[in-house]
Design a protein around this motif. Structure first.
Motif, short mmCIF file in Angstrom:
data_model
loop_
_atom_site.label_atom_id
_atom_site.label_comp_id
_atom_site.label_asym_id
_atom_site.label_seq_id
_atom_site.Cartn_x
_atom_site.Cartn_y
_atom_site.Cartn_z
N THR A 1 -13.49 -57.21 -53.46
CA THR A 1 -14.21 -56.28 -52.35
C THR A 1 -13.20 -54.90 -53.53
OG1 THR A 1 -13.75 -56.66 -50.71
CG2 THR A 1 -13.35 -54.33 -50.63
N SER A 2 -14.38 -53.71 -53.67
CA SER A 2 -13.68 -52.85 -54.36
C SER A 2 -14.37 -50.98 -53.65
CB SER A 2 -14.34 -52.43 -55.82
OG SER A 2 -14.78 -51.51 -56.66
N GLY A 3 -12.83 -50.74 -52.59
CA GLY A 3 -13.70 -49.74 -52.31
C GLY A 3 -14.22 -50.29 -50.89
N SER A 4 -15.62 -49.59 -50.81
CA SER A 4 -15.82 -49.64 -49.25
C SER A 4 -17.61 -50.76 -50.12
CB SER A 4 -17.01 -49.06 -49.25
OG SER A 4 -17.51 -48.14 -49.85
N SER A 5 -17.76 -51.09 -51.28
CA SER A 5 -18.32 -52.43 -51.79
C SER A 5 -17.50 -53.30 -51.97
CB SER A 5 -19.35 -51.58 -53.17
OG SER A 5 -17.99 -51.97 -54.07
N LYS A 6 -18.55 -54.58 -52.42
CA LYS A 6 -18.63 -56.29 -51.95
C LYS A 6 -19.35 -56.48 -53.22
CE LYS A 6 -17.27 -60.25 -49.42
NZ LYS A 6 -17.16 -60.67 -48.22
#
Length: 233
Positions: free
Chosen positions: A12-17
């Motif tokens: 997971t990076s911020g709001s993205s996966k």
């Protein structure tokens, strides 16, 4: 020796996966010499980290020499790494202020082996890789090929079940790369299971099996007619 079933891994990076491994099924038998290939972003580094018990999959199973690798705390993970695995890296990862002998002996220290015995064992592995005469040299006094030989001796010193090599020839010139591969092939001929991550087709051709990853999936897995490094050295 290695059994992997339906392995998935996301980050997971911020709001993205980012879904890196998307269902890897992969077995390696005793004594195989396997090249793991794939472009940047294919998932090969993530797979190697999971194989090396440096990271853990989200779902799926990983068994190493019959032992389930799952939900390990760091103490047990470290113990398993020291018991089952030897690591060889592109950047050698030698300790700069320690001699070649001390670098090779380090895994034996963590196994609780007494000083004189671990030095004797470390010297025997330096002899195996042709560097007994350089036992008391610091890494700064060694060539790239010599550093990698020390790293291989260190990886072997703890008698691992599996040797994991991450781009072991990536920092070496062609001639030295083939010399290192000749050593690796010789170790494999003695029965050691070895996995090599590489992007170099000539290095992959010196293995016995090529596994290719793309976008988190294995797209090719073939036994090949191994090229002997000795014919190029």
């Amino acid at each position: 020796m290695i059994e992997i079933k339906d392995l998935h891994k996301s980050y997971t990076s911020g709001s993205s996966k980012l879904h890196v491994l998307k269902g890897i099924n992969f077995n390696v038998g005793q004594g195989e010499l396997v090249a793991i290939m794939g472009s940047s972003g294919s998932g090969k580094s993530t797979l190697l980290n999971i194989l090396g018990i440096l990271d853990e999959a989200d779902t799926g199973s990983y068994n190493l020499d019959g032992v389930p690798i799952k939900n390990l705390n760091e103490t047990i993970a470290s113990r398993y790494r020291n018991k089952f695995l030897g690591f060889v890296y592109q950047s050698f990862n030698l300790i700069g202020y320690k001699s070649a002998l001390d670098n090779v002996a380090l895994p034996l220290y963590y196994q609780g082996i007494k000083h004189s015995e671990r030095n004797d064992q470390a010297m025997s592995y330096l002899e195996k890789v042709g560097l007994a005469s350089h036992a008391h040299h610091l890494p700064s006094e060694l060539s790239g090929g010599q550093k990698q030989r020390v790293a291989i001796a260190r990886a072997l010193a703890s008698h691992p079940k599996v040797l994991l090599a991450d781009e072991p020839t990536g920092a070496l010139d062609t001639k030295t790369s083939y010399e290192v591969m000749e050593l690796i092939q010789g170790i494999n001929d003695e029965g050691k299971t070895i996995l090599i991550v590489t992007h170099e087709p000539d290095i992959a051709a010196m293995c016995k099996r090529n596994v290719v990853l793309k976008d988190g999936l294995i797209i090719d897995d073939v036994m090949i007619n191994q090229q002997r490094a000795s014919s190029y050295v």
